[in-house]
Write an enzyme that holds these catalytic residues in place. Structure first.
Site, mmCIF file in Angstrom:
data_model
loop_
_atom_site.group_PDB
_atom_site.id
_atom_site.type_symbol
_atom_site.label_atom_id
_atom_site.label_comp_id
_atom_site.label_asym_id
_atom_site.label_seq_id
_atom_site.Cartn_x
_atom_site.Cartn_y
_atom_site.Cartn_z
ATOM 1 N NE ARG A 8 -9.794 12.222 -4.610
ATOM 2 C CZ ARG A 8 -9.385 12.651 -5.930
ATOM 3 N NH1 ARG A 8 -9.952 13.592 -6.285
ATOM 4 N NH2 ARG A 8 -8.228 12.053 -6.321
ATOM 5 N N GLY A 32 -7.313 3.964 3.356
ATOM 6 C CA GLY A 32 -7.558 3.041 2.196
ATOM 7 C C GLY A 32 -9.000 3.116 1.529
ATOM 8 C CG ASP A 76 -1.878 2.681 6.339
ATOM 9 O OD1 ASP A 76 -2.158 2.349 5.249
ATOM 10 O OD2 ASP A 76 -2.216 3.613 6.610
ATOM 11 C CG ASP A 110 -1.848 7.440 0.802
ATOM 12 O OD1 ASP A 110 -0.839 8.222 0.256
ATOM 13 O OD2 ASP A 110 -3.107 7.952 0.287
ATOM 14 C CG ASP A 128 -1.664 1.152 1.553
ATOM 15 O OD1 ASP A 128 -2.400 1.799 0.628
ATOM 16 O OD2 ASP A 128 -1.400 1.541 2.649
ATOM 17 C CG ASN A 159 -3.760 12.725 -5.997
ATOM 18 O OD1 ASN A 159 -3.833 13.407 -6.773
ATOM 19 N ND2 ASN A 159 -5.018 12.749 -5.101
ATOM 20 C CB SER A 176 -3.907 7.653 -3.651
ATOM 21 O OG SER A 176 -3.756 8.726 -4.047
HETATM 22 P P1 B16 Z 1 -7.250 10.291 -3.457
HETATM 23 P P2 B16 Z 1 -3.599 4.022 -0.168
HETATM 24 C C1 B16 Z 1 -5.649 5.761 0.045
HETATM 25 O O1 B16 Z 1 -4.468 5.497 -0.271
HETATM 26 C C2 B16 Z 1 -5.633 6.554 1.256
HETATM 27 O O2 B16 Z 1 -5.381 5.590 2.327
HETATM 28 C C3 B16 Z 1 -7.056 7.191 1.446
HETATM 29 O O3 B16 Z 1 -7.110 7.875 2.675
HETATM 30 C C4 B16 Z 1 -7.814 7.915 0.219
HETATM 31 O O4 B16 Z 1 -8.973 8.275 0.479
HETATM 32 C C5 B16 Z 1 -7.502 7.207 -0.988
HETATM 33 O O5 B16 Z 1 -6.255 6.618 -1.122
HETATM 34 C C6 B16 Z 1 -7.993 7.925 -2.051
HETATM 35 O O6 B16 Z 1 -7.065 8.969 -2.198
HETATM 36 O O7 B16 Z 1 -8.224 11.077 -2.938
HETATM 37 O O8 B16 Z 1 -5.747 10.768 -3.524
HETATM 38 O O9 B16 Z 1 -7.509 9.498 -4.729
HETATM 39 O O10 B16 Z 1 -3.767 3.847 1.440
HETATM 40 O O11 B16 Z 1 -4.766 3.093 -0.623
HETATM 41 O O12 B16 Z 1 -2.247 4.179 -0.694
HETATM 42 MG MG MG Z 2 -2.822 3.229 3.395
#
Ligand code: B16
Ligand code: MG
Length: 218
Positions: free
Chosen positions: A48, A45, A169, A10, A8, A117, A115
């Site tokens: 959005r 995780g 996480d 974030d 993962d 991003n 994400s």
């Molecule tokens: P974005 P991961 C997740 O990333 C984040 O943990 C989660 O908090 C967030 O809402 C999700 O990505 C979407 O992110 O708004 O940037 O598209 O933990 O799966 O790496």
């Molecule tokens: Mg994460």
């Protein structure tokens, strides 16, 4: 036998989870909703839009789809501003070394982040070429706890799900790994991640010997 490690992003490779939190908190404040770090755990995780739904539920707010799109875009603009100031040394200690060690043992390494991003973050950290495959939020329909993201990562590295080990996480991420029938290392506290096969405090704490122990678990 574990033949692929799926990371993962974030909260496992870098603390972008903190930037998500402060951007959501800023939005929640504008909406008059009290939003704490404890409540933020539920957002880790998940997508959005799902994150926004959880925050609106906390404030008993119902908004139109258009308004929700507008708010999610606003939060993302802040989040992107925060992460653009990020430096490559914000990668968690020991992560680069761990990935290199895993790969030098002939094990594939994939990234699976919900994400949208993720690409920007990987470029900012300069670690894109550390991965044999990358799956992010732009490539999936269902976000964690659905197993889709991990199953796609396994497919991309051509390893059966049962031979994959996920580093996560978020509770939603651990649940997704279990649903994908993969082994899972939780990064954080046992309180939240107790369902994982092993819980470590920080990603960099993982030792290759633990991989052998996980191999022995059915
Ligand atoms: P974005 P991961 C997740 O990333 C984040 O943990 C989660 O908090 C967030 O809402 C999700 O990505 C979407 O992110 O708004 O940037 O598209 O933990 O799966 O790496
Ligand atoms: Mg994460």
């Amino acid at each position: 036998m574990i033949q692929a490690a799926i990371f993962d992003l974030d909260g496992v490779i870098v603390d972008t989870a903190h930037y998500h939190f402060i951007a959501w908190k800023r939005l929640a404040k504008e909406l008059g909703i009290d939003f704490t770090e404890k409540e933020n755990e539920q957002l880790k995780g998940v997508s959005r839009m799902r994150s926004l739904e959880i925050i609106l539920d906390l404030g008993n707010l119902r908004l139109s789809h258009e308004e929700m799109e507008r708010l999610a875009t606003k939060k993302n603009k802040w989040f992107v501003e925060y992460i653009n100031a990020m430096k490559p040394d914000e990668i968690f200690p020991g992560v680069k070394g761990l990935i290199q060690e895993i790969r030098s043992n002939g094990i594939k390494v994939a990234l699976a982040s919900s994400s949208k991003n993720a690409d920007t973050v990987l470029n900012l950290l300069g670690i894109k070429d550390y991965f044999d495959a990358i799956v992010d939020g732009t490539m999936i329909k269902h976000s964690k706890p659905d197993p889709e993201i991990f199953l796609l990562a396994a497919k991309k590295v051509n390893i059966p799900p049962a031979d994959c080990l996920v580093f996560e996480d978020a509770e939603a991420g651990v649940e997704a790994a279990i649903a994908a029938r993969m082994k899972c290392v939780g990064v954080g506290s046992t309180d939240q991640l107790g369902k994982a096969d092993l819980v470590i405090e920080k990603t960099g704490d993982f030792k290759m010997e633990q991989l052998q122990i996980l191999n022995l678990k059915s």
